[in-house]
Design a protein around this motif. Structure first.
Motif, PDB file in Angstrom:
ATOM      1  N   UNK A  77       1.402  17.388   8.368  1.00 28.06           N
ATOM      2  CA  UNK A  77       0.052  16.944   8.733  1.00 28.06           C
ATOM      3  C   UNK A  77      -0.050  15.426   8.943  1.00 28.06           C
ATOM      4  N   UNK A  78       0.650  14.666   8.107  1.00 25.40           N
ATOM      5  CA  UNK A  78       0.581  13.204   8.187  1.00 25.40           C
ATOM      6  C   UNK A  78       1.826  12.640   7.502  1.00 25.40           C
ATOM      7  N   UNK A  79       2.370  11.534   8.003  1.00 23.45           N
ATOM      8  CA  UNK A  79       3.592  10.982   7.398  1.00 23.45           C
ATOM      9  C   UNK A  79       3.451  10.583   5.922  1.00 23.45           C
ATOM     10  N   UNK A  80       2.255  10.288   5.477  1.00 29.64           N
ATOM     11  CA  UNK A  80       2.063   9.904   4.081  1.00 29.64           C
ATOM     12  C   UNK A  80       1.640  11.074   3.195  1.00 29.64           C
ATOM     13  N   UNK A  81       1.491  12.260   3.785  1.00 27.52           N
ATOM     14  CA  UNK A  81       1.244  13.469   3.003  1.00 27.52           C
ATOM     15  C   UNK A  81       2.566  14.206   2.912  1.00 27.52           C
ATOM     16  N   UNK A  82       3.050  14.386   1.720  1.00 27.39           N
ATOM     17  CA  UNK A  82       4.371  14.956   1.523  1.00 27.39           C
ATOM     18  C   UNK A  82       4.283  16.467   1.389  1.00 27.39           C
ATOM     19  N   UNK A  84       0.806  -1.218   0.000  1.00 22.86           N
ATOM     20  CA  UNK A  84       0.000   0.000   0.000  1.00 22.86           C
ATOM     21  C   UNK A  84       0.840   1.268   0.000  1.00 22.86           C
ATOM     22  N   UNK A  85       2.136   1.129  -0.039  1.00 18.26           N
ATOM     23  CA  UNK A  85       3.014   2.295  -0.002  1.00 18.26           C
ATOM     24  C   UNK A  85       2.912   3.078  -1.303  1.00 18.26           C
ATOM     25  N   UNK A  86       2.920   4.415  -1.200  1.00 16.70           N
ATOM     26  CA  UNK A  86       2.903   5.208  -2.426  1.00 16.70           C
ATOM     27  C   UNK A  86       4.227   5.087  -3.176  1.00 16.70           C
ATOM     28  N   UNK A  87       4.187   5.383  -4.468  1.00 20.92           N
ATOM     29  CA  UNK A  87       5.404   5.351  -5.272  1.00 20.92           C
ATOM     30  C   UNK A  87       6.411   6.354  -4.727  1.00 20.92           C
ATOM     31  N   UNK A  88       7.698   6.038  -4.839  1.00 21.39           N
ATOM     32  CA  UNK A  88       8.748   6.895  -4.288  1.00 21.39           C
ATOM     33  C   UNK A  88       8.783   8.283  -4.915  1.00 21.39           C
ATOM     34  N   UNK A  89       8.505   8.362  -6.207  1.00 20.41           N
ATOM     35  CA  UNK A  89       8.580   9.656  -6.873  1.00 20.41           C
ATOM     36  C   UNK A  89       7.555  10.643  -6.312  1.00 20.41           C
TER      37      UNK A  89
END
Length: 116
Positions: free
Chosen positions: A64-69, A2-7
């Protein structure tokens, strides 16, 4: 997984501004800047540069959140300045400092290359 793409950590999607500005409606001379695709590195550097400005009463940032860059930088200034002026001045000062650091580094590399 479920991890987002690195780019996605670095590339700003089309149609999204790198930096957006939102004035605080409850506090005079306060605003938030959302900086896309950045993290603690830039947040802390900008915050510390803002603290050097005598017209800045408060400067802080959060993720805001670790998965929001993105980071959100909050700035509260005196009446002699505005958050936009303080932010622009901080960015310009950092640019000058980094240019000086790069030039000093390149001069030392050249000096050591010449010696060996």
């Amino acid at each position: 997984m479920n991890a987002p793409d690195r780019y996605e950590r670095f590339v700003v999607p089309e149609g999204i501004k790198k930096v957006s500005y939102e004035r605080d409606t409850k506090i005079m001379n306060a605003a938030s800047f959302t900086i896309e695709r950045e993290d603690h590195t830039i947040g802390n550097i900008v915050r510390m540069q803002l603290h050097r400005d005598e017209n800045v009463l408060f400067a802080g940032y959060k993720l805001p959140h670790p998965l929001q860059y993105k980071i959100i930088v909050r700035i509260h200034t005196t009446v002699q300045s505005s958050p936009m002026q303080a932010y622009n001045q901080a960015i310009n000062d950092l640019d000058k400092e980094l240019d000086h650091l790069r030039n000093a580094f390149e001069a030392e590399v050249a000096r050591h290359s010449r010696d060996y």
